[in-house]
Each structure stands twice: as structure tokens, then as C-alpha cells.
Motif scaffolding. Structure first.
Motif, PDB file in Angstrom:
ATOM      1  N   THR A   1       4.832   2.549   1.902  1.00 46.31           N
ATOM      2  CA  THR A   1       4.590   2.279   3.319  1.00 46.31           C
ATOM      3  C   THR A   1       5.092   0.872   3.633  1.00 46.31           C
TER       4      THR A   1
ATOM      5  N   ARG B   1       2.615   9.953  -4.092  1.00 44.73           N
ATOM      6  CA  ARG B   1       2.367   8.821  -3.208  1.00 44.73           C
ATOM      7  C   ARG B   1       3.705   8.350  -2.666  1.00 44.73           C
TER       8      ARG B   1
ATOM      9  N   LEU C   1      -4.582   6.219   4.442  1.00 45.10           N
ATOM     10  CA  LEU C   1      -3.368   6.256   3.632  1.00 45.10           C
ATOM     11  C   LEU C   1      -3.009   7.680   3.225  1.00 45.10           C
TER      12      LEU C   1
ATOM     13  N   LEU D   1       3.174   3.786   8.711  1.00 37.47           N
ATOM     14  CA  LEU D   1       1.780   4.053   9.078  1.00 37.47           C
ATOM     15  C   LEU D   1       1.438   3.374  10.385  1.00 37.47           C
TER      16      LEU D   1
ATOM     17  N   ALA E   1       0.786   5.681   0.443  1.00 33.35           N
ATOM     18  CA  ALA E   1       0.035   6.756   1.095  1.00 33.35           C
ATOM     19  C   ALA E   1       0.160   8.022   0.261  1.00 33.35           C
TER      20      ALA E   1
ATOM     21  N   LEU F   1       0.829  -1.195   0.000  1.00 34.22           N
ATOM     22  CA  LEU F   1       0.000   0.000   0.000  1.00 34.22           C
ATOM     23  C   LEU F   1       0.869   1.252   0.000  1.00 34.22           C
TER      24      LEU F   1
ATOM     25  N   TYR G   1      -6.607  -2.089  -0.807  1.00 31.61           N
ATOM     26  CA  TYR G   1      -7.281  -0.786  -0.808  1.00 31.61           C
ATOM     27  C   TYR G   1      -8.781  -1.026  -0.707  1.00 31.61           C
TER      28      TYR G   1
ATOM     29  N   TYR H   1      -6.174   1.315   7.857  1.00 29.88           N
ATOM     30  CA  TYR H   1      -5.192   2.384   7.658  1.00 29.88           C
ATOM     31  C   TYR H   1      -5.774   3.510   6.820  1.00 29.88           C
TER      32      TYR H   1
ATOM     33  N   ARG I   1      -7.739   4.980  -3.343  1.00 25.93           N
ATOM     34  CA  ARG I   1      -6.624   4.475  -2.529  1.00 25.93           C
ATOM     35  C   ARG I   1      -6.372   5.328  -1.280  1.00 25.93           C
TER      36      ARG I   1
END
Length: 136
Positions: free
Chosen positions: A61, A58, A85, A100, A50, A48, A67, A83, A72
Motif C-alpha cells: 500500500t 498481502r 487493511l 487505501l 493489505a 503497511l 499495525y 485504515y 495486521r
């Protein structure tokens, strides 16, 4: 403020806090079940990323998972945690990635957002599970 008014205010605040905690527990159970179900169904988790607060990029992480929204903005880790993001996205984070921490999951994703942007968590999880690896 009178003593009675302070007491009423405190009771209302306590009731709201209990309600929020109950919703968080319910949402957390849904998230954990989704992670188990997704893994059991063979849906491949992915690394994933963030979004930076500025929206300009982006960042990697340490979380692997799925997602929940096509933009996302939120995800579920293989650890069964929820989470959000997003990250400040400074130079260090852009180079090394960001760490995260899990967030308390809501029962409605995007609550308070513009019309059409909120979605009940149970529906988001159902749609994501049904999409399998074809989430793109």
C-alpha cells in the motif's frame, strides 16, 4: 406504516446516526493522538500491507504507519488516519500495490466478531504504544 410510526423510526435512525458520528469523532481523536505519541516516542513506522479479500496474500500500500492488531488487519498511518487493511487483490494490485483510503475508526476493534476477537480501541492503542518497536 402510519405517519407516527414513520416519525418514530426516523427519530431513532437520526439518534443512532448522531451516536455513530460522536463515536467516530472520539475514535478519530484517539487515533490522531496515537500517531503523534508513536512518532514522539520514536516508534518506527513501517510500510503497511493489505490482505486480499480471498486471504491468499498481502499487497503493498502507499501507507506508512503502525499495525494495531497482530493479524495486521487494521493500522494507523503516520498521517493520523485509521485504515482497514484489506483489498480485492487483483493482478494489477498484486503487481503495483493498492491505494487505501482512510476509514471511520470504531471505538471497538472487531465489534461483532467471535468472542475474544474484539478489543476496545483505547486498549489496542495503549498496547501498541507500550510495545514500541517490539510489536512483531
Amino acid at each position: 406504516m402510519s405517519e407516527d410510526a414513520r416519525g418514530d423510526h426516523q427519530r431513532r435512525a437520526d439518534a443512532l446516526d448522531r451516536q455513530r458520528q460522536a463515536e467516530t469523532r472520539q475514535a478519530a481523536a484517539l487515533i490522531e493522538a496515537f500517531a503523534r505519541d508513536a512518532a514522539a516516542a520514536g516508534i518506527r513506522p513501517e510500510a503497511l500491507t493489505a490482505r486480499t479479500y480471498s486471504g491468499s496474500g498481502r499487497v503493498r500500500t502507499q501507507v506508512s504507519g503502525w499495525y494495531l492488531k497482530r493479524d495486521r488487519s487494521v493500522g494507523v498511518g503516520t498521517d493520523g488516519a485509521f485504515y482497514v487493511l484489506s483489498t480485492p487483490g487483483g493482478l494489477r494490485e498484486r503487481l503495483r500495490g493498492t491505494t487505501l483510503t482512510p476509514s471511520d475508526p470504531p471505538l471497538e476493534l472487531g465489534r461483532g466478531a467471535r468472542d475474544g476477537e474484539s478489543l476496545p480501541l483505547v486498549e489496542a492503542l495503549r498496547l501498541r504504544l507500550a510495545a514500541g518497536d517490539d510489536w512483531a
